[in-house]
Design a protein around this motif. Sequence first.
Motif, PDB file in Angstrom:
ATOM      1  N   LEU A  79      63.868  16.550  71.030  1.00  0.00           N
ATOM      2  CA  LEU A  79      62.606  17.256  71.692  1.00  0.00           C
ATOM      3  C   LEU A  79      61.841  16.813  72.790  1.00  0.00           C
ATOM      4  N   GLU A  80      61.560  17.399  73.708  1.00  0.00           N
ATOM      5  CA  GLU A  80      60.918  16.958  74.834  1.00  0.00           C
ATOM      6  C   GLU A  80      61.931  15.734  75.374  1.00  0.00           C
ATOM      7  N   TYR A  81      60.815  14.445  75.531  1.00  0.00           N
ATOM      8  CA  TYR A  81      61.338  13.436  76.342  1.00  0.00           C
ATOM      9  C   TYR A  81      61.886  12.494  75.078  1.00  0.00           C
ATOM     10  N   PRO A  82      63.268  12.196  75.013  1.00  0.00           N
ATOM     11  CA  PRO A  82      63.628  11.021  73.969  1.00  0.00           C
ATOM     12  C   PRO A  82      63.036   9.570  74.448  1.00  0.00           C
ATOM     13  N   VAL A  83      62.836   8.796  73.393  1.00  0.00           N
ATOM     14  CA  VAL A  83      62.263   7.568  73.455  1.00  0.00           C
ATOM     15  C   VAL A  83      63.378   6.469  73.329  1.00  0.00           C
ATOM     16  N   PHE A  84      63.548   5.346  74.277  1.00  0.00           N
ATOM     17  CA  PHE A  84      64.506   4.532  74.006  1.00  0.00           C
ATOM     18  C   PHE A  84      64.125   3.023  74.042  1.00  0.00           C
ATOM     19  N   TYR A  85      64.319   2.058  73.898  1.00  0.00           N
ATOM     20  CA  TYR A  85      64.152   0.769  74.211  1.00  0.00           C
ATOM     21  C   TYR A  85      64.769   0.332  75.549  1.00  0.00           C
ATOM     22  N   PRO A  86      64.176   0.041  76.587  1.00  0.00           N
ATOM     23  CA  PRO A  86      64.558  -0.051  77.854  1.00  0.00           C
ATOM     24  C   PRO A  86      65.237  -1.273  78.097  1.00  0.00           C
ATOM     25  N   HIS A  87      65.151  -2.405  77.314  1.00  0.00           N
ATOM     26  CA  HIS A  87      65.866  -3.780  77.549  1.00  0.00           C
ATOM     27  C   HIS A  87      67.082  -3.770  76.517  1.00  0.00           C
ATOM     28  N   LEU A  88      67.119  -2.618  75.571  1.00  0.00           N
ATOM     29  CA  LEU A  88      68.448  -2.744  74.839  1.00  0.00           C
ATOM     30  C   LEU A  88      69.587  -1.876  75.416  1.00  0.00           C
ATOM     31  N   SER A  89      70.635  -2.252  75.103  1.00  0.00           N
ATOM     32  CA  SER A  89      71.625  -1.372  75.616  1.00  0.00           C
ATOM     33  C   SER A  89      71.919  -0.040  74.972  1.00  0.00           C
ATOM     34  N   GLY A  90      72.769   0.858  75.458  1.00  0.00           N
ATOM     35  CA  GLY A  90      72.801   2.248  74.975  1.00  0.00           C
ATOM     36  C   GLY A  90      73.301   2.177  73.508  1.00  0.00           C
ATOM     37  N   GLY A 131      70.635  11.404  84.101  1.00  0.00           N
ATOM     38  CA  GLY A 131      71.628  12.154  83.775  1.00  0.00           C
ATOM     39  C   GLY A 131      72.431  11.059  82.412  1.00  0.00           C
ATOM     40  N   MET A 132      72.469  10.103  82.477  1.00  0.00           N
ATOM     41  CA  MET A 132      73.098   9.114  81.723  1.00  0.00           C
ATOM     42  C   MET A 132      72.043   9.024  80.420  1.00  0.00           C
ATOM     43  N   LYS A 133      70.678   9.064  80.544  1.00  0.00           N
ATOM     44  CA  LYS A 133      69.616   8.971  79.753  1.00  0.00           C
ATOM     45  C   LYS A 133      69.707   9.886  78.811  1.00  0.00           C
ATOM     46  N   GLN A 134      70.030  11.362  79.654  1.00  0.00           N
ATOM     47  CA  GLN A 134      70.028  12.517  78.679  1.00  0.00           C
ATOM     48  C   GLN A 134      71.329  12.400  77.800  1.00  0.00           C
ATOM     49  N   ARG A 135      72.488  11.841  78.337  1.00  0.00           N
ATOM     50  CA  ARG A 135      73.806  11.830  77.636  1.00  0.00           C
ATOM     51  C   ARG A 135      73.388  10.847  76.221  1.00  0.00           C
ATOM     52  N   LEU A 136      72.669   9.943  76.362  1.00  0.00           N
ATOM     53  CA  LEU A 136      72.532   8.917  75.541  1.00  0.00           C
ATOM     54  C   LEU A 136      71.558   9.755  74.365  1.00  0.00           C
ATOM     55  N   ALA A 137      70.741  10.549  74.815  1.00  0.00           N
ATOM     56  CA  ALA A 137      69.716  11.340  73.997  1.00  0.00           C
ATOM     57  C   ALA A 137      70.499  12.222  72.946  1.00  0.00           C
ATOM     58  N   ILE A 138      71.633  12.856  73.828  1.00  0.00           N
ATOM     59  CA  ILE A 138      72.592  13.635  73.006  1.00  0.00           C
ATOM     60  C   ILE A 138      73.478  12.851  72.076  1.00  0.00           C
ATOM     61  N   ALA A 139      73.857  11.831  72.365  1.00  0.00           N
ATOM     62  CA  ALA A 139      74.583  10.721  71.622  1.00  0.00           C
ATOM     63  C   ALA A 139      73.792  10.628  70.293  1.00  0.00           C
ATOM     64  N   SER A 140      72.561  10.270  70.714  1.00  0.00           N
ATOM     65  CA  SER A 140      71.658   9.944  69.337  1.00  0.00           C
ATOM     66  C   SER A 140      71.687  10.784  68.473  1.00  0.00           C
ATOM     67  N   LEU A 158      67.065  17.177  85.955  1.00  0.00           N
ATOM     68  CA  LEU A 158      68.455  16.557  86.506  1.00  0.00           C
ATOM     69  C   LEU A 158      68.928  17.363  87.617  1.00  0.00           C
ATOM     70  N   ASP A 159      69.662  16.585  88.613  1.00  0.00           N
ATOM     71  CA  ASP A 159      70.173  17.236  89.794  1.00  0.00           C
ATOM     72  C   ASP A 159      71.404  17.939  89.237  1.00  0.00           C
ATOM     73  N   PRO A 160      71.953  18.959  90.356  1.00  0.00           N
ATOM     74  CA  PRO A 160      72.819  20.032  90.199  1.00  0.00           C
ATOM     75  C   PRO A 160      74.062  19.428  89.398  1.00  0.00           C
ATOM     76  N   GLU A 161      74.653  18.374  90.070  1.00  0.00           N
ATOM     77  CA  GLU A 161      75.777  17.569  89.246  1.00  0.00           C
ATOM     78  C   GLU A 161      75.114  17.203  87.805  1.00  0.00           C
ATOM     79  N   GLY A 162      74.188  16.667  87.651  1.00  0.00           N
ATOM     80  CA  GLY A 162      73.752  16.411  86.279  1.00  0.00           C
ATOM     81  C   GLY A 162      73.824  17.595  85.104  1.00  0.00           C
TER      82      GLY A 162
END
Length: 297
Positions: A79-90, A131-140, A158-162
């Motif tokens: 929902l809307e913008y997913p929140v992740f810890y920026p210093h932790l890995s995916g 785009g990678m952040k959105q992929r991680l959100a889907i993975a979550s 996202l840009d057209p490619e994303g």
Amino acid sequence: MSVLTTTGLTKDYGRIRAVNKLDLDIPAGTVFGLLGPNGSGKTTTLGMVLGAIRPTEGDFHWFDGQTGSKARKRVGAILEYPVFYPHLSGAQNLKIAASIKQSGADRIEEVLDFVGLGKRGKDPFKAYSLGMKQRLAIASALVGDPEVLILDEPTNGLDPEGIHDIRDLITQIAESGKSIVLASHLLDEVQRVCKDYAVLKRGTCIHKGNVKEDLSGNGGWEISSSDLEKLAVSAREINFITEVEKQEDSLLIQVGDDVDGQTINRAFIDKQIVLGQISERRNTLEEKFLELLKSNQ
């Protein structure tokens, strides 16, 4: 089988009615689009069925009548913008998500590979592109292996490619057997990936339909020649042309489904008219959407 049913679902914020008596019946095994402009009630609707927002009236149930936490364990959502810890890995962020959902820790590598982040799972989230952040959100959302995936504006920003990559990923998820509910204001997005859809306007559902059925047939043929008036007269004399509409520099004609461009061209040659342009216009969800908004003002 339905994965989600809503009955008279309503949400008021003071005098503002964000969602108005919404009735939906979303079948299993489909990609269902919740389409509408910003502020139409899409996110509020998803918030209610996910238990994040309390409805003012009406009710909903998942699967075979389930509600509450038992049903929500079978649903993954962004929902809307997913929140992740920026210093932790995916991978570390997914481990936290799996812990919260009490499942899925053994699927982290598998899910990262599935969304195309297998080689970047050890990189910090802050180093990811949008785009990678959105992929991680889907993975979550996928880490708990849900039966239904809820996506709210998954290509926003996202840009057209994303956008293309996320659409491909949504298609892959659907092909894996999961049901998807996709909220979007992007007409092309819904047309490309959804099977069924509903249109919301100011919180009210103004249309429900099947994308393929609603866009069946064609939008006519656009033709032109050096003498547009003569072309229009001749077009009205051809028996398989059912409608002639003047455009600025061309005509839009409607013909039977079994009439192709070669047949049209030959008919005008028989009338000693050479077409300077002949192109088929396909129906689009944009045209359908604008027609619906206009008829529901």
